[in-house]
Scaffold this active site. Structure first.
Site, PDB file in Angstrom:
ATOM      1  N   ASN A  18      -1.746   4.877   0.630  1.00 56.11           N
ATOM      2  CA  ASN A  18      -0.616   5.729   0.282  1.00 56.11           C
ATOM      3  C   ASN A  18      -1.172   7.081  -0.177  1.00 56.11           C
ATOM      4  O   ASN A  18      -2.381   7.239  -0.354  1.00 56.11           O
ATOM      5  CB  ASN A  18       0.281   5.072  -0.773  1.00 56.11           C
ATOM      6  CG  ASN A  18      -0.469   4.776  -2.056  1.00 56.11           C
ATOM      7  OD1 ASN A  18      -1.154   5.626  -2.620  1.00 56.11           O
ATOM      8  ND2 ASN A  18      -0.356   3.546  -2.537  1.00 56.11           N
TER       9      ASN A  18
ATOM     10  N   GLY B 155      -0.037  -4.817   0.233  1.00 54.39           N
ATOM     11  CA  GLY B 155      -0.560  -5.077   1.559  1.00 54.39           C
ATOM     12  C   GLY B 155      -2.057  -4.890   1.673  1.00 54.39           C
ATOM     13  O   GLY B 155      -2.822  -5.229   0.769  1.00 54.39           O
TER      14      GLY B 155
ATOM     15  N   ASP C 119      -3.797  -2.198   1.578  1.00 54.80           N
ATOM     16  CA  ASP C 119      -4.304  -1.261   0.578  1.00 54.80           C
ATOM     17  C   ASP C 119      -4.697  -1.999  -0.700  1.00 54.80           C
ATOM     18  O   ASP C 119      -5.809  -1.840  -1.219  1.00 54.80           O
ATOM     19  CB  ASP C 119      -3.225  -0.203   0.291  1.00 54.80           C
ATOM     20  CG  ASP C 119      -3.692   0.952  -0.567  1.00 54.80           C
ATOM     21  OD1 ASP C 119      -4.912   1.145  -0.748  1.00 54.80           O
ATOM     22  OD2 ASP C 119      -2.819   1.698  -1.052  1.00 54.80           O
TER      23      ASP C 119
ATOM     24  N   SER D 244       0.838   1.839   8.645  1.00 56.47           N
ATOM     25  CA  SER D 244       2.272   2.127   8.466  1.00 56.47           C
ATOM     26  C   SER D 244       3.223   1.019   8.885  1.00 56.47           C
ATOM     27  O   SER D 244       4.433   1.192   8.820  1.00 56.47           O
ATOM     28  CB  SER D 244       2.692   3.430   9.169  1.00 56.47           C
ATOM     29  OG  SER D 244       2.219   4.552   8.466  1.00 56.47           O
TER      30      SER D 244
END
Length: 169
Positions: A25, A33, A35, A118
């Site tokens: 982000n 997720g 990340d 994404s």
């Protein structure tokens, strides 16, 4: 030599490559997720380094060390939030993938693994995102002779099938 693009179902945090790409982000300070999984697996050093980077714009990427990960580097690429496809999402997503390849080339990474940027909480449709991913990575590789192998890391069987279909064309 032309780089090889492939797909495999794997946990990206376990991949022993020169660089893994994080679907980050804009804050670069972790999230959910992939990340969150990358931040947890890398350990606190990653968070500390990310704090010094002062975020990253959508469509861009920044590089950090890999810390406790088997990958040498983490390339944090920020993809767009899906708003229906009429707000430049495809261009921003392509830019994030291309920026990641540019950083891989600059840091002499021969092997790179990408998640599907994404498509989680940002809501980008998986098949459309995979088309953008493969097309933009292929385009960027033309200017990245050091990068020899790109692996698209599939989270599930659906992702695996989508990427296999695109890469087999």
């Amino acid at each position: 030599m032309t780089a090889v693009m492939s797909v495999r179902r794997a946990d990206i945090t376990t991949m022993a490559v020169d660089a893994i790409v994080n679907a980050a982000n804009e804050s670069l300070l972790g999230g959910g997720g992939v990340d969150g999984a990358i931040h947890r697996a890398a350990g606190p050093g990653l968070q500390d380094e990310c704090e010094t980077l002062h975020g990253c714009a959508t469509g861009s990427a920044k590089l950090t060390g890999g810390y406790a990960l088997p990958a040498t580097y983490v390339i944090h690429a920020v993809g767009p939030v899906w708003h229906g496809g009429d707000r430049g999402e495809a261009l921003a997503l392509a830019s994030a993938y291309e920026a990641a390849i540019v950083l891989a080339q600059e840091h002499r990474c021969r092997t790179v693994a990408f998640p599907s940027i994404s498509t989680g909480i940002y809501g980008y449709p998986k098949a459309q995102a995979a088309e953008v991913a493969v097309r933009s990575v292929a385009r960027a590789l033309a200017s990245a002779p050091y990068v020899e192998e790109v692996t698209f890391c599939a989270y599930d069987d659906e992702d695996l099938a989508i990427y296999r279909g695109i890469l087999s064309r």
